[in-house]
Design an enzyme around this catalytic site. Sequence first.
Site, PDB file in Angstrom:
ATOM      1  N   HIS A 194     -23.660 -34.831  12.197  1.00 16.19           N
ATOM      2  CA  HIS A 194     -24.767 -35.310  11.363  1.00 16.19           C
ATOM      3  C   HIS A 194     -26.169 -34.579  11.840  1.00 16.19           C
ATOM      4  CE1 HIS A 194     -22.373 -38.606   9.762  1.00 16.19           C
ATOM      5  NE2 HIS A 194     -23.497 -38.922   9.087  1.00 16.19           N
ATOM      6  N   PRO A 195     -27.046 -34.277  11.247  1.00 11.20           N
ATOM      7  CA  PRO A 195     -28.368 -33.722  11.960  1.00 11.20           C
ATOM      8  C   PRO A 195     -29.046 -34.791  12.504  1.00 11.20           C
ATOM      9  CG  PRO A 195     -28.554 -34.170   9.633  1.00 11.20           C
ATOM     10  CD  PRO A 195     -27.258 -34.598   9.742  1.00 11.20           C
ATOM     11  N   SER A 249     -28.986 -34.987   2.990  1.00  6.66           N
ATOM     12  CA  SER A 249     -29.689 -35.379   4.082  1.00  6.66           C
ATOM     13  C   SER A 249     -31.156 -35.205   3.768  1.00  6.66           C
ATOM     14  CB  SER A 249     -29.263 -34.663   5.229  1.00  6.66           C
ATOM     15  OG  SER A 249     -28.311 -35.182   5.825  1.00  6.66           O
ATOM     16  N   GLN A 250     -31.385 -34.110   3.004  1.00  6.99           N
ATOM     17  CA  GLN A 250     -32.871 -33.577   2.845  1.00  6.99           C
ATOM     18  C   GLN A 250     -33.634 -34.556   2.080  1.00  6.99           C
ATOM     19  OE1 GLN A 250     -34.814 -30.707   3.688  1.00  6.99           O
ATOM     20  NE2 GLN A 250     -36.519 -31.698   3.055  1.00  6.99           N
ATOM     21  N   ARG A 251     -32.894 -35.138   0.957  1.00  8.15           N
ATOM     22  CA  ARG A 251     -33.365 -36.125  -0.051  1.00  8.15           C
ATOM     23  C   ARG A 251     -33.854 -37.560   1.152  1.00  8.15           C
ATOM     24  NH1 ARG A 251     -29.847 -35.201  -3.962  1.00  8.15           N
ATOM     25  NH2 ARG A 251     -28.537 -36.687  -3.099  1.00  8.15           N
ATOM     26  N   PHE A 286     -28.471 -39.408  17.089  1.00  4.30           N
ATOM     27  CA  PHE A 286     -28.516 -40.657  16.663  1.00  4.30           C
ATOM     28  C   PHE A 286     -28.509 -40.653  14.967  1.00  4.30           C
ATOM     29  CE2 PHE A 286     -32.344 -43.347  14.881  1.00  4.30           C
ATOM     30  CZ  PHE A 286     -31.820 -44.550  15.131  1.00  4.30           C
ATOM     31  N   VAL A 287     -27.875 -41.515  14.494  1.00  4.72           N
ATOM     32  CA  VAL A 287     -27.442 -41.779  13.147  1.00  4.72           C
ATOM     33  C   VAL A 287     -28.069 -43.053  12.742  1.00  4.72           C
ATOM     34  CG1 VAL A 287     -25.847 -41.745  11.209  1.00  4.72           C
ATOM     35  CG2 VAL A 287     -25.590 -40.020  13.123  1.00  4.72           C
ATOM     36  N   LEU A 288     -28.824 -42.946  11.504  1.00  3.94           N
ATOM     37  CA  LEU A 288     -29.244 -43.814  11.025  1.00  3.94           C
ATOM     38  C   LEU A 288     -29.351 -43.831   9.463  1.00  3.94           C
ATOM     39  CD1 LEU A 288     -31.252 -46.817  11.610  1.00  3.94           C
ATOM     40  CD2 LEU A 288     -33.169 -45.372  11.213  1.00  3.94           C
ATOM     41  N   ALA A 308     -31.520 -43.659   7.042  1.00  2.00           N
ATOM     42  CA  ALA A 308     -32.706 -43.515   6.939  1.00  2.00           C
ATOM     43  C   ALA A 308     -33.487 -44.193   5.625  1.00  2.00           C
ATOM     44  CB  ALA A 308     -33.401 -42.177   7.109  1.00  2.00           C
TER      45      ALA A 308
END
Lengths: 173, 173
Positions: free
Chosen positions: A67-68, A84-86, A119-121, A123
């Site tokens: 994950h970024p 991820s961008q969206r 850190f993964v959330l 979003a």
Amino acid sequence: MDIEKVNSMDFGEFVDVFGNVIERCPLIAAAVWSQRPFSDVEDLEKHFFAFIDALPQSGQEGILRCHPDLAGRELQRGTLTAESQREQSGAGLTSLGADERLQLAELNAQYRARFGFPFVLAARLSGRAAVPRELARRLHCPPAQELRTALGEVKKIGRLRLADLFGADPARL
Amino acid sequence: MDIEKVNSMDFGEFVDVFGNVIERCPLIAAAVWSQRPFSDVEDLEKHFFAFIDALPQSGQEGILRCHPDLAGRELQRGTLTAESQREQSGAGLTSLGADERLQLAELNAQYRARFGFPFVLAARLSGRAAVPRELARRLHCPPAQELRTALGEVKKIGRLRLADLFGADPARL
């Protein structure tokens, strides 16, 4: 898309469509194809989650490491996956001021140093104001608990991505 | 590259460098990072292979499904990974005549239909003439045996890719 269509896909089509349900882990979609036919989207989701749960801890950490960072270098460079961008954009993370970006970069670095994964959330389920607050809170959790929390976020993200693909309301999944 | 340098990498650098040792499975490199420090390249390789061996069968099939066909659509479209492109090119698969391409496409399709994963072969260790011959032979193997054979090829490919990254002679790895 409906489940009959999914069940008729060969593995190439399936991985093309579902390969990023778990961020940058097409291996997981490719493994889940072995479990077809699926009775519905909940059943499909269940197989994604079961695969994650059955991995050794190193594999679960590996998923997180694919994950970024939120509002991190990949967002700046434009190298995020489309999903991820969206998601980061929808959460308002593409329009942070320089101070907010710097604050997040510092918290992300502390988190990575402490846990050995980013850190993964999910979003989309948070506002942009909640991201640094949640990051600062989770930074102090015990590592075993934080691994569970982070994998829970991976699953929330996966559920939302599946809902997008099926055009479904994620609250009903 | 030497092993001290590898052991000093954070997970982001490590996945950037080793993420495609197993084709399109950065999850595996990201998991292997948990096992650092590594004593040498053989030790690093051992952890990649142990992760593969410990996966459930669906996960092992998933790894295979992340591989492209040899001389297939992705080669035509230019969407291969850099490593696959180099390997297929080195094996002469980029300069097949139309008849050879068609023959391979048919054999690949039969293989995929029979086993549910693509034909995987360490192309650099074969000549282009050996590819259709080997494909035709393996097409008739029992599925459980063929899964083992294909995973053995994944490991040969991984070993060669690690050797490239370390600038080492793969025969000595």
